[in-house]
Write an enzyme that holds these catalytic residues in place. Structure first.
Site, PDB file in Angstrom:
ATOM      1  N   SER A 556       0.848  -1.185   0.000  1.00 33.83           N
ATOM      2  CA  SER A 556       0.000   0.000   0.000  1.00 33.83           C
ATOM      3  C   SER A 556       0.893   1.247   0.000  1.00 33.83           C
ATOM      4  O   SER A 556       1.725   1.413  -0.883  1.00 33.83           O
ATOM      5  CB  SER A 556      -0.954  -0.033   1.198  1.00 33.83           C
ATOM      6  OG  SER A 556      -1.961   0.924   1.082  1.00 33.83           O
ATOM      7  N   HIS A 674      -7.041  -5.238  -0.793  1.00 34.17           N
ATOM      8  CA  HIS A 674      -6.615  -4.596   0.440  1.00 34.17           C
ATOM      9  C   HIS A 674      -7.271  -5.198   1.671  1.00 34.17           C
ATOM     10  O   HIS A 674      -6.719  -5.151   2.766  1.00 34.17           O
ATOM     11  CB  HIS A 674      -6.918  -3.088   0.366  1.00 34.17           C
ATOM     12  CG  HIS A 674      -5.696  -2.250   0.282  1.00 34.17           C
ATOM     13  ND1 HIS A 674      -4.973  -2.109  -0.874  1.00 34.17           N
ATOM     14  CD2 HIS A 674      -5.040  -1.522   1.216  1.00 34.17           C
ATOM     15  CE1 HIS A 674      -3.941  -1.312  -0.654  1.00 34.17           C
ATOM     16  NE2 HIS A 674      -3.964  -0.948   0.601  1.00 34.17           N
TER      17      HIS A 674
END
Length: 699
Positions: A556, A674
């Protein structure tokens, strides 16, 4: 706040025997020689803020185009061929599975004397929703996601439970997407009730005490509103949200006693500004403003008829204020717990009539309990380096919960009796590892501009600092998120095999409050990359490792971190694993929910911000013929937070331009994202593949 309300999605990123010995193996076999895929360069050239930007792989942004799908298949086939013969993968997978394939359990939610939690029993792929009739009663299965998808890629979790413990709202998530479908459940009847809420992003889902009405915030690409609706179905009534665009995050939740609806508006993730509002549900009164005129970040909870406010207003390390719900305006706030100049306040929780403040002091956690008038009481801390969670409980409940963990210490959840100040073990993850086999140290090193940076290092006892140890360095450095030593099958497996595992506390995080955060955001983002490069240099200088034995890993915002180091200091590292990353920072804000992150990074649409973003954006800084380390990019279709186009484009760019013979690979999943989305066995396989790749390159 009651039932995990105001659940903001932040960019936020996470053995066979008890005692193991380092295994010595022959040098890794080289994979069969496979031709590197050739990606068509079809450049798009545009001028942004007076600078000509050339993007040869813009076409890979089209995720569902036949050309992109064919390209993904070729890249996965290439990665399969290159990694098929990794000698350590099967052994790593066996050890990782032994560490994670154990009973695991979330914090319990106690309602009506019942205990509700998610649990993944050993041998199962997915977490299910369970209940106990008492603290020590048997586990009763309520919702099992396994039959919902043949490949076990559907997940479930608890949103809220009514005060009488008879009605529950839970979510169903497909793959690793952030979007969920919301269901309502009759606990005694053991069946769904009412009409589900459609698949979307939700920021806070709460039930009234009687379980008849749901309050929730739903986000779309155009707007977001706080709604209420009868659980049984019917019209949704919009209560709040008019005029807030997709760059804001509106969250909501109900207070523990069910009297108040608390609403928060964040100006992006880790925002410098938040607004707060309150509505009396007992009278269905108007929505009243608590604060909307401060450039400060705050969070609010209710303790009876008082509002407890955590804020960095005139307090970079944050402080706690208090106000009457009847007169909540900022002019009526009073300081309850002053800012601690030596420790950064991470979070505040209410339980058993106490206010619990979770601090980090030199990145070591301590939780202090305060009375409603601000008098300090007990302190919860451990001498071992690790992470103490915040207290989880209710304002009127005598029992609360917290958790302790460290790199090689599996999480232990404690039940805490507030009145007697005693802790008893409620649940322990029984992973087969002996923490006494490892050294865990906190080190300090100097970054490029002279700033002192802390770093946690873990390794097997007896390791020699000879510069030849395979070393895995990771970090994050953003969004006020603190990097702490949590239990890690990756760290344990790496250290057991002669490696050094290092976690750097970079600027941009929350370890030292808002000033530390500001020092690593916007125009100061380069500080984060310098901190990370300096961590690598320190490990080399202190003979933990050397460049040919050093690997880095991040996901990320941490994916941006490792690709920035990859392009700025490729000489420092031998291998990189980059997961679900942000990389093309010139265009990142155009995709999915990336507008949330403009307060952190800036935007190329702003002339001044463009300058510093362009200066580090990794995708624009790959140099033809430069010798780059080995790279494994990881992404997938179900990432609906960070667009997987970043990994696709950077893979093509690196493969076309690297001047070294080090492999550049992409592992592209169709169901993960995610928010996870993979069954346990696939998680184990993926972790083992990443570790084996790093060990192959750094041994």
């Amino acid at each position: 706040m009651k039932r995990n309300a105001i659940a903001l999605l932040l960019l936020i990123l996470a053995a066979c025997t008890t005692t193991t010995t380092t295994t010595t193996t022959a040098p890794p076999a080289q994979p069969t020689k496979v031709a590197v895929p050739v990606t068509e360069a079809n450049a798009v050239t545009e001028t942004i803020q007076g600078v000509e930007i050339r993007d040869p792989y813009r076409w890979l942004e089209e995720q569902e185009s036949p050309a992109t799908r064919e390209w993904i298949n070729r890249e996965n086939a290439y990665t399969d061929a290159m990694l098929a013969q990794l000698p350590d993968k099967a052994r790593f997978a066996q050890r990782i599975e032994s560490l994670v394939n154990t009973d695991q359990m979330s914090f319990p939610i106690v309602r009506g004397g019942r205990y509700f939690f998610t649990k993944r029993p050993a041998g199962q792929d997915l977490f299910s929703i369970h209940m106990r009739e008492s603290a020590t009663g048997p586990d009763i299965l309520l919702i099992d996601p396994a039959p919902m998808s043949p490949k076990h890629t559907t997940n479930v979790g608890i949103n809220d439970v009514s005060d009488d413990g008879k009605t529950m709202t839970y979510f169903v998530r497909q793959g690793g997407a952030d979007e969920i479908e919301v269901h309502f459940y009759d606990i005694d009847g053991r069946h769904d009730i009412g009409v589900p809420l459609n698949v979307a992003r939700y920021f806070g889902i709460s039930l009234t005490p009687d379980g008849r009405t749901a309050y929730f915030t739903r986000y779309t690409s155009k707007e977001q509103h706080v709604f209420r609706r009868p659980v049984g179905g019917g019209d949704e009534q919009s209560l709040f949200g008019e005029g807030y665009g997709p760059d804001k995050i509106v969250g909501s939740g109900i207070s523990d006693d069910g009297r108040y609806l608390l609403i928060q508006v964040s100006y992006g993730s880790a925002a410098k500004k938040t607004e707060h509002y309150v509505k009396d549900l007992t009278t269905d009164g108007p929505i009243r403003t608590v604060v909307n005129d401060l450039d400060a970040r705050s969070s609010i909870d209710a303790a009876g008829d008082k509002l407890i406010i955590q804020t960095n207003w005139n307090a970079p390390n944050e402080r706690i204020m208090i106000a009457d719900v009847a007169n909540p305006e900022r002019a009526n706030w009073k300081e309850l717990v002053p800012e601690n100049k030596n420790a950064a306040l991470q979070s505040v929780a209410l339980a058993g009539g106490r206010i619990y403040a979770n601090y980090l002091e030199n990145v070591k956690p301590r939780v202090i309990g305060y009375t409603i008038d601000g008098r300090p009481q007990e302190e919860i801390k451990f001498d071992t380096i690790g992470n103490v969670s915040n207290i989880i409980g209710q304002w009127t409940s005598p029992i609360a919960f917290y958790r302790f963990t460290s790199f090689a210490t599996p999480p232990t959840t404690y039940a805490y009796d507030v009145a007697s100040r005693t802790s008893t073990q409620f649940f322990r993850q029984s992973a087969p590892v002996n923490s006494a086999d490892f050294n865990v140290e906190q080190l300090w090193y100097t970054s490029r501009d002279g700033t002192r940076i802390p770093m946690f290092v873990m390794y097997k006892k007896g390791l020699q600092r000879n510069g030849n140890n395979p070393t895995l360095l990771t970090g994050y450095g953003g969004f006020v998120l603190s990097s702490l030593p949590n239990f890690s099958a990756t760290a344990v497996t790496w250290a057991e095999n002669g490696g050094v595992y290092a976690l750097a506390n970079l600027r941009g995080g929350g370890e030292f409050g808002e000033e530390w955060h500001k020092a690593g955001m916007l125009a100061n983002k380069q500080n984060v990359f310098d901190d990370f490069a300096s961590a690598a240099q320190y490990l080399i200088d202190q003979h933990y490792t050397s460049p040919q034995h050093l690997g880095i890993q991040g996901g990320s915002n941490g994916g941006l971190l490792v690709t920035a180091l990859l392009t700025q200091r490729p000489d420092l590292v031998k291998a990189v694993v980059c997961s679900y990353p942000l990389i093309d920072m010139i265009r990142y804000h155009r995709f999915l929910v990336a507008r949330f992150w403009v307060p952190e990074y800036g935007s190329s649409e702003d002339p001044e911000q463009f300058k510093w973003i362009y200066a580090y954006s990794p995708y624009q800084h790959v140099v033809k013929g430069k010798s780059y380390p080995a790279v494994l990019f990881i992404s997938g279709d179900s990432d609906t937070r960070v667009a997987p186009l970043h990994a696709r484009k950077m893979t093509a760019m690196m493969q076309a331009n690297t001047g070294s013979r080090n492999p550049v690979l992409l592992r592209y999943h169709v169901s993960s994202g995610h928010s996870g989305g993979e069954p346990l066995k696939e998680q184990v396989n993926n972790q083992a593949e990443s570790l084996a790749f790093l060990m192959w390159q750094t041994r």
